[in-house]
Each structure stands twice: as structure tokens, then as C-alpha cells.
Design a protein around this motif. Structure first.
Motif, PDB file in Angstrom:
ATOM      1  N   SER A 117     -10.886  89.889  22.628  1.00 52.36           N
ATOM      2  CA  SER A 117     -11.398  89.138  21.481  1.00 52.36           C
ATOM      3  C   SER A 117     -12.710  89.721  20.954  1.00 52.36           C
ATOM      4  O   SER A 117     -13.066  89.499  19.808  1.00 52.36           O
ATOM      5  N   GLU A 118     -13.428  90.475  21.802  1.00 53.55           N
ATOM      6  CA  GLU A 118     -14.681  91.095  21.348  1.00 53.55           C
ATOM      7  C   GLU A 118     -14.405  92.199  20.336  1.00 53.55           C
ATOM      8  O   GLU A 118     -15.277  92.571  19.571  1.00 53.55           O
ATOM      9  N   PHE A 119     -13.196  92.760  20.392  1.00 53.05           N
ATOM     10  CA  PHE A 119     -12.934  93.956  19.587  1.00 53.05           C
ATOM     11  C   PHE A 119     -11.767  93.789  18.623  1.00 53.05           C
ATOM     12  O   PHE A 119     -11.066  94.740  18.300  1.00 53.05           O
ATOM     13  N   THR A 120     -11.543  92.546  18.216  1.00 54.62           N
ATOM     14  CA  THR A 120     -10.564  92.316  17.172  1.00 54.62           C
ATOM     15  C   THR A 120     -10.948  91.019  16.469  1.00 54.62           C
ATOM     16  O   THR A 120     -11.853  90.325  16.904  1.00 54.62           O
ATOM     17  N   SER A 121     -10.241  90.718  15.385  1.00 53.57           N
ATOM     18  CA  SER A 121     -10.550  89.484  14.669  1.00 53.57           C
ATOM     19  C   SER A 121      -9.328  88.578  14.704  1.00 53.57           C
ATOM     20  O   SER A 121      -8.243  88.990  14.277  1.00 53.57           O
ATOM     21  N   LEU A 122      -9.532  87.396  15.220  1.00 53.02           N
ATOM     22  CA  LEU A 122      -8.433  86.442  15.322  1.00 53.02           C
ATOM     23  C   LEU A 122      -7.845  86.169  13.940  1.00 53.02           C
ATOM     24  O   LEU A 122      -6.629  86.196  13.756  1.00 53.02           O
ATOM     25  N   SER A 123      -8.714  85.971  12.943  1.00 51.46           N
ATOM     26  CA  SER A 123      -8.197  85.623  11.610  1.00 51.46           C
ATOM     27  C   SER A 123      -7.434  86.805  11.013  1.00 51.46           C
ATOM     28  O   SER A 123      -6.485  86.626  10.260  1.00 51.46           O
ATOM     29  N   HIS A 124      -7.828  88.015  11.356  1.00 57.92           N
ATOM     30  CA  HIS A 124      -7.122  89.191  10.864  1.00 57.92           C
ATOM     31  C   HIS A 124      -5.722  89.232  11.468  1.00 57.92           C
ATOM     32  O   HIS A 124      -4.741  89.481  10.768  1.00 57.92           O
ATOM     33  N   ILE A 125      -5.643  88.943  12.754  1.00 59.52           N
ATOM     34  CA  ILE A 125      -4.351  88.949  13.449  1.00 59.52           C
ATOM     35  C   ILE A 125      -3.460  87.842  12.885  1.00 59.52           C
ATOM     36  O   ILE A 125      -2.254  87.990  12.789  1.00 59.52           O
ATOM     37  N   GLN A 126      -4.095  86.718  12.513  1.00 53.50           N
ATOM     38  CA  GLN A 126      -3.327  85.574  12.031  1.00 53.50           C
ATOM     39  C   GLN A 126      -3.088  85.620  10.535  1.00 53.50           C
ATOM     40  O   GLN A 126      -2.712  84.617   9.954  1.00 53.50           O
ATOM     41  N   SER A 127      -3.302  86.764   9.912  1.00 43.10           N
ATOM     42  CA  SER A 127      -3.322  86.782   8.445  1.00 43.10           C
ATOM     43  C   SER A 127      -2.006  86.310   7.826  1.00 43.10           C
ATOM     44  O   SER A 127      -1.984  85.943   6.663  1.00 43.10           O
TER      45      SER A 127
END
Ligand SMILES: Nc1nc2c(ncn2[C@@H]2O[C@H](COP(=O)(O)OP(=O)(O)OP(=O)(O)O)[C@@H](O)[C@H]2O)c(=O)[nH]1
Length: 536
Positions: free
Chosen positions: A85-95
Motif C-alpha cells: 500500500s506504500e507504493f500504490t494507490s488504492l483509488s487508482h486500483i479501484q478506478s
């Protein structure tokens, strides 16, 4: 340290004819350079060119998010494990998710691909004129590849206009007549002040990692990204400091001694010649020096770069590859016709996460419908959309206003309402918390219209990260909607419950009616105090 080429040619565009100056290095210059390289042999050592990002299952303990797993001298770099989670964006993954698509109208996080240019190849060419069919080598060097830079500038307020990838130009190849190739054009990414740039994983790699879990039943994305870790190679700030400060990035370029470009006679022919083998060995030291200078440039702060002020100058994200040497550098007393040159070094491709974090002095938080936007509307110049449905606020809005004759100004950020289990990604999640993380004060709004405002306050505290997290801030609790049943003793009890709790925490509290504008002046005074000093 990288040794410089033996001779700095004065001009990029030199016409090699009988009248033009010959700036090519002489055989003796080249021999001195190669001798120096041999002497440097002991200094250069092969860098460990590998960076394995392998998600691995981990314990539930997330207090120590960056866990050191190995340090020099056992390894070349400091091994660090951290949650995905430090190196990605949850909202980006959930787009693809509807709910989050709504939130995406206000773009405050982007993942961008950045690639620097490859260095141009050195040329293989020999001087020719009417008097001489074949003269000395005159192949110029390849130009360096362009780099990608970032700069925070005033006047921007969203990341929405950023492209998904920024690719700098490759360096041009060298040419005959000692012509060096042109340098590849740099690329500049302009972002709003308040942007934090972090190195991140390739989003498609993260998505395919998550896919594996989809067959295993319901997946809680947040938990998945928290519980799985990434292994990184890091470096310290100073050689002796083993505290990880930078992520080491690796570019895939040719190995030391490789990367030759042959013309006429092929590699096989050259590899049979002792003179070439000896040259290759010496030039491999030059390659190692290039690789080690790449290693020192190819680093990115582990915790990211906080562009909280306008940048004085652009900051390099990925540096272009060095251009290759033309054949004129390989003329020696032994090698009269070098029919080879060096290729350019590779560029670097990495992903970066751009997060826009508001710089508001006060973060306004509350459950949906508590009346935050109405408060902000009353007290600031901002006019956020107000409605009686939940989640009216779908993106953060910032209001600025002044207090008193001296005009002490402060800014307030209104973020979407927080609901129970927001930290587990319910409602609009906690993606918007980034906008109040930097605020000195938090103004927490509860509604006296609700059955148990104290329970609401406690729920908010827990969703905001618990008492420890909240206690870092100046806290002001606002009991809104005091106009509803003002004479009902139950309404007063609700307020007294909240007040009792605030007293135990030393937090300021105020009852107001935002709708009727009651107690607003006092609220502004208290908010000004909340913004003024930091609790810690
Ligand atoms: N009676 C009364 N109603 C209020 C008061 N303040 C706000 N309201 C009403 O409560 C409803 C919600 O107000 P908002 O300001 O949109 O609430 P919010 O907290 O920003 O809501 P979200 O954007 O969903 O987080 C609106 O219908 C307001 O008119 C108040 O002091 N008294």
C-alpha cells in the motif's frame, strides 16, 4: 568517479576538411586515457544490478512499515520490506469502481510512467578527402538521452491535466566528421504546490498480483495491500548511515565490456584479436564507472518528495542515458582502424505516484450531513455545494478567510463525510484524509440532531486513526445544529456528554447553528486559535 573523455572537443559541429580544426583525440591521448582506466581497475567494482519486487506474505504488525531485512557489508544495499500500500494507490486500483469514479472527478492522485531517453550510439567513420581514401577515425559520440523533471508551480490546483506517461527523447547517434549527436529533449512535469511525489510499483503488476487473489473468495483490497510486502533495495543518506533513505533504481543497460557497435568486421572477428580483447578489458572499467555514476543518480527518496513550496529549480525524476563513444576514441598506436564504437546507455523507466495534499491550516471533519459545508460556507469565501443528502461533498474544497483587523488569515479544507469503517474502505474511504494530514488543527463537527453525538465523535476519532493520531493536532469540537430543539433537556445532555469528553482531552468545544449563523463569530475565533499553533 567517472573519468572524462580524454579530450573535450570544442564544438559540436566541426567540419573536418583541410582548413577546419581537427579536434579528434590523438592516439597518444587515447593511450593515456586507457592507461588511466587500467590504473583505476581496483576502484571500480561491479554493481549488483537487480531489484526484485516480490510481494510476500507478512505478519499483521504494521507499526513498523519499513522493515530493514539486510544491511551492508553483507549486501550492497539496505534490504527493506514495506507494505504494498506504500507504493500504490488504492483509488487508482479501484478506478473501475462506480463509487470511486464519482470521487475521481476531483483528481488528487495520479500514477504516471516516466521514461528517460536512451543515449545515442557512437559513430564508426573514417576521414576521407580527395587526397586520402581512408584517414583517421572521426566518428562522433552519441548524444545523452533527455531526462524527466518535476517542478511545483503556483497557480495550478489539480493533477487532472497530467498525462499518463512522460517520455523524454533519446539522444541522437554520433556522425562522421567528429559530429556528436544532439542531446535528447528533457520533459518537465508541472504540478501544483502541495504535491507529494512517491516512487511506486507498475500498476499493471499490482493489478495482476491482486487478480491471483480474486479466485480465493472475497478480497478486501485495502487489507491485501497492507498484508503483502514489497522487497526493495535501498541506500542510506551517507555511506556509513545504514538508515534507508533512498530507493535504489536500476536501469537495464549493457554489462561492463559489452555494448560495442561493429562495422565492416563483426564481433567474432574482433574477439579473436588480442588487441581488441585488451581494449575491451580496459573499456569495461569505463563502463563500470558509467554504471556506478548511474547508480548514484538513480535513487529516489523512500518517503517521496514533498513539493510544499514552489520549486526553485526542476527536480530530476529519471536521468537520461549517456551517449556512446565514437570510434575516434579507440585510435591508438596499435589500433589504427577501429571499426567499432560504443552504444549509448539505456534510459530509465519508472512509475511515480503524484498525490495532491492540501496545505490548509485546518481540516474540517465529520460524519456525512453534520453540516461541514454549511459551516465553511458561512465562514469563508468558498461556496461549496450544500445539500441535505449525504456525500454532498465529493471532493475537498478549501476556504480562506481573515480574522480581526490585522487580518490573520487561515485556510480550511472540507473533506467528504467519514462513515463507520471508512478506514476499511467503506463510503468514500479515507482517500481524502491526505488533504488534512498536513493541517495543524482538526475541527471535528458532530450534529446534535443525531441520537448520540458523543458516540459519533468517538467513531470519528477511531476512523481518523485513534486517539494517538488525533492528539497530534489541535482539536476543536463543533456541536452543530444546536437550533434543533434548543429547549429540550435531552439536547442539552447530548452537548454536555460531548463537552465532558472534550474536557478530559483538553480539547476546545463550541455549540453552534451553522444554518442560523449562531455563535459563528466565536467559532471563527476558536478556529483561528486552532490553526495558530501546532499541538506537538
Ligand atoms: N437545522 C440545521 N440544519 C443544518 C445546520 N447546518 C447544516 N444543516 C443542514 O444539514 C444538511 C447537511 O449539511 P451539509 O453542510 O451539506 O453537511 P456536510 O457535513 O457538508 O455533508 P457531507 O458533504 O455529506 O459530508 C443540509 O440540509 C443543511 O441545511 C444547522 O445548524 N441546523
Amino acid at each position: 568517479m567517472v573519468l572524462r573523455r580524454p579530450i573535450q572537443r570544442a564544438s559540436l559541429r566541426v567540419r573536418f576538411n583541410s582548413t577546419a580544426p581537427d579536434n579528434a583525440p590523438k592516439a597518444s591521448d587515447n593511450e593515456i586515457w586507457l592507461r588511466k582506466l587500467s590504473n583505476n581497475r581496483k576502484l571500480a567494482h561491479a554493481p549488483e544490478v537487480s531489484q526484485k519486487i516480490q510481494p510476500a506474505s507478512s505478519s499483521q504488525d504494521h507499526r513498523n512499515r519499513f522493515e530493514i531485512i539486510s544491511t551492508p557489508p553483507d549486501t550492497s544495499f539496505i534490504g527493506v520490506k514495506a507494505p504494498l500500500s506504500e507504493f500504490t494507490s488504492l483509488s487508482h486500483i479501484q478506478s473501475n469502481n462506480q463509487r470511486h469514479a464519482q470521487a475521481k472527478k476531483f483528481v488528487d492522485v495520479r500514477i504516471l510512467k516516466c521514461r528517460s531517453g536512451q543515449g545515442g550510439d557512437g559513430a564508426v567513420s573514417f576521414f576521407r578527402d580527395a587526397g586520402r581514401a581512408i584517414g583517421p577515425p572521426d566518428g562522433g559520440d552519441g548524444g545523452d538521452g533527455g531526462s524527466v523533471f518535476v517542478q511545483a508551480i503556483e497557480g495550478l490546483n489539480s493533477l487532472a491535466k497530467l498525462k499518463t506517461s512522460y517520455i523524454a527523447e533519446d539522444g541522437a547517434n554520433g556522425a562522421a566528421k567528429q559530429l556528436d549527436g544532439a542531446r535528447g529533449k528533457d520533459v518537465l512535469i508541472s504540478v501544483p504546490v502541495g504535491t507529494v511525489v512517491k516512487w511506486c510499483l507498475n500498476p499493471s503488476a499490482v493489478r495482476s498480483f491482486i487478480e491471483k487473489f480474486k479466485n480465493r473468495g472475497t478480497v478486501n483490497l485495502r487489507q491485501l495491500l497492507e498484508q503483502n510486502k514489497v522487497s526493495l533495495q535501498c541506500t542510506g543518506r551517507f555511506e556509513m548511515d545504514q538508515k534507508p533513505s533512498f530507493i535504489q533504481l536500476f536501469r537495464e543497460s549493457y554489462e561492463a565490456g559489452e555494448g560495442w557497435h561493429f562495422k565492416g568486421k563483426d564481433e567474432e572477428y574482433h574477439l579473436e584479436k588480442n588487441w581488441f580483447k585488451q581494449l575491451k578489458e580496459k573499456v569495461s572499467i569505463y563502463d563500470l564507472e558509467l554504471a556506478s555514476s548511474e547508480l548514484s543518480a538513480d535513487k529516489f527518496p523512500l518517503l517521496g518528495i514533498d513539493l510544499d513550496k514552489p520549486s526553485d529549480r526542476p527536480i530530476c525524476l529519471v536521468k537520461g542515458g549517456k551517449g556512446g563513444l565514437g570510434n575516434m576514441h579507440f585510435l591508438t598506436n596499435l589500433i589504427r582502424n577501429p571499426r567499432f564504437s560504443k552504444m549509448g546507455r539505456s534510459g530509465l523507466e519508472q512509475f511515480f505516484m503524484f498525490e495532491l495534499k492540501s496545505l490548509a491550516d485546518i481540516g474540517l471533519v465529520g460524519l456525512p450531513n453534520a453540516g461541514k459545508s454549511t459551516i465553511l460556507n458561512k465562514i469563508s469565501k468558498a461556496r461549496p455545494k450544500i445539500g441535505h443528502w449525504e456525500f454532498t461533498t465529493t471532493h475537498p474544497s478549501i476556504g480562506t478567510f481573515n480574522v480581526g483587523a490585522e487580518g490573520f488569515g487561515f485556510t480550511v479544507a472540507d473533506i467528504p463525510g467519514i462513515i463507520k469503517d471508512a478506514s476499511k474502505d467503506k463510503g468514500m474511504g479515507l482517500e481524502f484524509l491526505r488533504h488534512i494530514q498536513r493541517s495543524k488543527g482538526w475541527t471535528i463537527v458532530v450534529s446534535l440532531e443525531r441520537e448520540d453525538p458523543l458516540a459519533d465523535l468517538q467513531l470519528l476519532i477511531s476512523e481518523l486513526g485513534g486517539m494517538e493520531e488525533v492528539a497530534r493536532k489541535n482539536v476543536l469540537v463543533v456541536c452543530n445544529k444546536a437550533d434543533i430543539e434548543p429547549h429540550n433537556p435531552q439536547s442539552l445532555d447530548k452537548f454536555l456528554d460531548v463537552q465532558g469528553f472534550c474536557e478530559t482531552q483538553n480539547w476546545d468545544i463550541i455549540p453552534i447553528s451553522a444554518l442560523k449563523g449562531e455563535n459563528i463569530d466565536l467559532l471563527i475565533e476558536k478556529m483561528a486559535r486552532c490553526a495558530e499553533t501546532s499541538a506537538t
